[in-house]
Motif scaffolding. Structure first.
Motif, PDB file in Angstrom:
ATOM      1  N   ARG A 156      50.761  50.478  43.315  1.00 40.34           N
ATOM      2  CA  ARG A 156      49.594  50.100  44.129  1.00 40.34           C
ATOM      3  C   ARG A 156      49.453  51.071  45.307  1.00 40.34           C
ATOM      4  O   ARG A 156      48.389  51.646  45.523  1.00 40.34           O
ATOM      5  CB  ARG A 156      49.824  48.674  44.617  1.00 40.34           C
ATOM      6  CG  ARG A 156      48.778  48.090  45.508  1.00 40.34           C
ATOM      7  CD  ARG A 156      49.222  46.643  45.789  1.00 40.34           C
ATOM      8  NE  ARG A 156      48.174  45.845  46.376  1.00 40.34           N
ATOM      9  CZ  ARG A 156      48.095  45.622  47.688  1.00 40.34           C
ATOM     10  NH1 ARG A 156      48.983  46.138  48.512  1.00 40.34           N
ATOM     11  NH2 ARG A 156      47.113  44.877  48.153  1.00 40.34           N
ATOM     12  N   SER A 166      40.121  47.609  45.442  1.00 32.87           N
ATOM     13  CA  SER A 166      41.133  46.867  44.672  1.00 32.87           C
ATOM     14  C   SER A 166      40.971  47.080  43.170  1.00 32.87           C
ATOM     15  O   SER A 166      41.959  47.085  42.438  1.00 32.87           O
ATOM     16  CB  SER A 166      41.094  45.375  45.010  1.00 32.87           C
ATOM     17  OG  SER A 166      39.851  44.830  44.626  1.00 32.87           O
ATOM     18  N   LEU A 167      39.730  47.297  42.708  1.00 33.28           N
ATOM     19  CA  LEU A 167      39.553  47.562  41.275  1.00 33.28           C
ATOM     20  C   LEU A 167      40.247  48.869  40.874  1.00 33.28           C
ATOM     21  O   LEU A 167      40.734  48.995  39.754  1.00 33.28           O
ATOM     22  CB  LEU A 167      38.064  47.656  40.918  1.00 33.28           C
ATOM     23  CG  LEU A 167      37.282  46.384  40.609  1.00 33.28           C
ATOM     24  CD1 LEU A 167      37.952  45.572  39.523  1.00 33.28           C
ATOM     25  CD2 LEU A 167      37.050  45.538  41.848  1.00 33.28           C
ATOM     26  N   ASN A 170      44.307  48.138  41.472  1.00 30.14           N
ATOM     27  CA  ASN A 170      44.827  47.132  40.537  1.00 30.14           C
ATOM     28  C   ASN A 170      44.832  47.634  39.093  1.00 30.14           C
ATOM     29  O   ASN A 170      45.650  47.200  38.281  1.00 30.14           O
ATOM     30  CB  ASN A 170      44.054  45.819  40.659  1.00 30.14           C
ATOM     31  CG  ASN A 170      44.482  45.030  41.894  1.00 30.14           C
ATOM     32  OD1 ASN A 170      45.552  45.288  42.450  1.00 30.14           O
ATOM     33  ND2 ASN A 170      43.659  44.091  42.327  1.00 30.14           N
ATOM     34  N   GLU A 205      45.407  39.346  41.173  1.00 28.54           N
ATOM     35  CA  GLU A 205      43.968  39.174  41.449  1.00 28.54           C
ATOM     36  C   GLU A 205      43.653  37.928  42.267  1.00 28.54           C
ATOM     37  O   GLU A 205      42.514  37.716  42.664  1.00 28.54           O
ATOM     38  CB  GLU A 205      43.178  39.162  40.126  1.00 28.54           C
ATOM     39  CG  GLU A 205      43.252  40.500  39.418  1.00 28.54           C
ATOM     40  CD  GLU A 205      42.170  40.687  38.365  1.00 28.54           C
ATOM     41  OE1 GLU A 205      42.166  39.932  37.377  1.00 28.54           O
ATOM     42  OE2 GLU A 205      41.324  41.585  38.549  1.00 28.54           O
ATOM     43  N   ALA A 210      41.027  41.301  46.424  1.00 29.09           N
ATOM     44  CA  ALA A 210      40.585  41.386  45.027  1.00 29.09           C
ATOM     45  C   ALA A 210      39.426  40.422  44.789  1.00 29.09           C
ATOM     46  O   ALA A 210      38.434  40.770  44.138  1.00 29.09           O
ATOM     47  CB  ALA A 210      41.751  41.084  44.088  1.00 29.09           C
ATOM     48  N   ASP A 213      36.320  41.903  46.576  1.00 27.00           N
ATOM     49  CA  ASP A 213      35.743  43.073  45.886  1.00 27.00           C
ATOM     50  C   ASP A 213      35.024  42.672  44.595  1.00 27.00           C
ATOM     51  O   ASP A 213      33.967  43.213  44.270  1.00 27.00           O
ATOM     52  CB  ASP A 213      36.829  44.113  45.566  1.00 27.00           C
ATOM     53  CG  ASP A 213      37.295  44.863  46.811  1.00 27.00           C
ATOM     54  OD1 ASP A 213      36.607  44.780  47.854  1.00 27.00           O
ATOM     55  OD2 ASP A 213      38.353  45.513  46.747  1.00 27.00           O
TER      56      ASP A 213
END
Ligand code: R7I
Ligand code: MG
Ligand code: MG
Length: 349
Positions: A156, A166-167, A170, A205, A210, A213
């Motif tokens: 991360r 975050s997309l 992640n 998530e 997350a 977003d």
């Protein structure tokens, strides 16, 4: 026979480089007939073709930086990794980097920069990039750290040096976790493999950023989990068309449209598939199938190649393919060094 852990490590990094190199041929193509893929791949077996080796792109260039940094610092050091990305870009800017990330890499080169995560946060109006550039280089994190929590945390952070949405990061976490599980032989039980990824990503998530977003980008809640459930359905169905895979999972440059897709490619190709040569083993099937999806082929094949390589091991990768790709030897050596580090950390625990 059983695949040794060293063989899995080597398979992971060599598989990634191979996917990048052979996938470059079709990057951005909309329709890639399987015939063309097989022709491209059989060209690798021909020693006399004489058109030189296939060059790697940004995917491998950045993955090398990650591996070198983890080895040199015996762990994650954001300053060191950031400097390596910047230096590598400066030395070879023509490797096909994403159009946004170039701005980050230029800023990371500045010696005055104190917060190395700041340039990534400034991308795309302050939201950060959701591209797959963090995920494409994530495999070495799974080779450098033993437990899933460390793999998650550092993959991360490593992605956040260029991808602060975050997309984006992640997607890197998911890719690193998939390689981590595959190294442990978890693909022997495919259903359990995908279930474990889903339950890990449910935790990931659940986090506020997350959730935020996903909403801001008009996506379903738990976007990666949603896609992983679709992966599971498609795998269970067995027979599925290329068009369906593209419309259900995507083949694009966004991490969300490519990391679950790469995982699907690996699972789908665990068994022989219609249209693919019978003499192909699982790794060859996975690479061929990834290319046939079109779109971001170098990156999808790179990610699928890492997961599949960790499962089948280095012996499953044809010598002729290895010899046709730039950077394979170095990736192999990096994998061996990461393996030694991995063995040392076991002694410490
Ligand atoms: O993610 P990144 O490093 O690109 C990796 C891809 C791989 O396919 C490589 O093989 C190479 O070809 O590039 O680079 P970024 O520039 O961060 O993201 C890639 C692209 O995704 C951007 O150029 C944008 O087109 C798109 N993108 C976004 N568009 C709108 N809004 C990423 N984030 C956003 C966004 O927030
Ligand atoms: Mg590339
Ligand atoms: Mg690409």
């Amino acid at each position: 026979g059983p695949v040794s852990t060293l063989s899995r490590f080597r398979g992971a990094l060599v598989g990634a480089v191979l996917g990048d190199c052979v996938g470059g041929e079709f990057e951005g193509a909309e329709d890639v007939p399987l015939d063309r893929v097989l022709q491209h791949l059989s060209g690798l077996e021909d020693d006399t073709r004489g058109d030189g080796i296939l060059q790697y792109s940004d995917d491998t260039a950045m993955m090398r930086c990650v591996a070198h940094s983890l080895l040199t610092r015996t762990g994650f050091d954001e300053q060191d990794m950031a400097r390596r990305f910047a230096k590598e870009y400066n030395l070879a800017p023509g490797r096909g980097y994403g159009s946004g990330v170039i701005q980050v890499l230029r800023k990371l080169a500045s010696p005055q920069l104190s917060d190395v995560f700041q340039p990534a946060r400034a991308q795309f109006g302050g939201r950060g990039s959701f591209g797959n550039g963090g995920a494409m280089r994530a495999a070495p994190f799974a080779l450098a750290f033993r437990n899933a929590a460390d793999v998650q945390q550092y993959s991360r952070l490593g992605a956040m040096l260029t991808h602060s949405c975050s997309l984006g990061y992640n997607g890197a976490v998911l890719q690193a976790l998939a390689v981590h599980l595959s190294l442990q032989g978890a693909l022997a039980l495919p259903e359990e493999f995908i279930n474990r990824l889903i339950s890990e990503m449910e935790e990931v998530e659940r986090e506020e950023t997350a959730q935020h977003d996903a909403k801001a980008l008009n996506l379903a809640e738990f976007p990666y989990c949603t896609r992983l459930h679709r992966v599971k359905e498609l795998v269970e169905r067995g027979s599925v068309s290329i068009e369906e895979v593209i419309s259900e999972l995507g083949n694009g440059i966004a991490a969300l449209q490519s990391v679950p897709t790469a995982i699907f490619c690996v699972l789908h190709c665990l068994e022989p598939r219609e249209g693919l040569p019978e003499r192909y083993g699982g790794l060859e099937r996975t690479i061929a199938y990834s290319l046939a999806l079109g779109g971001d082929t170098d990156t999808i094949a790179c990610m699928a190649g890492a997961i599949a390589g960790a499962h089948y091991g280095i012996e499953a990768i044809p010598q002729s393919w290895q010899k046709s790709c730039e950077g394979v030897e170095e990736a192999d050596q990096l994998a061996e060094r990461l393996y030694k580090l991995y063995c040392l950390t076991q002694l410490e625990e």
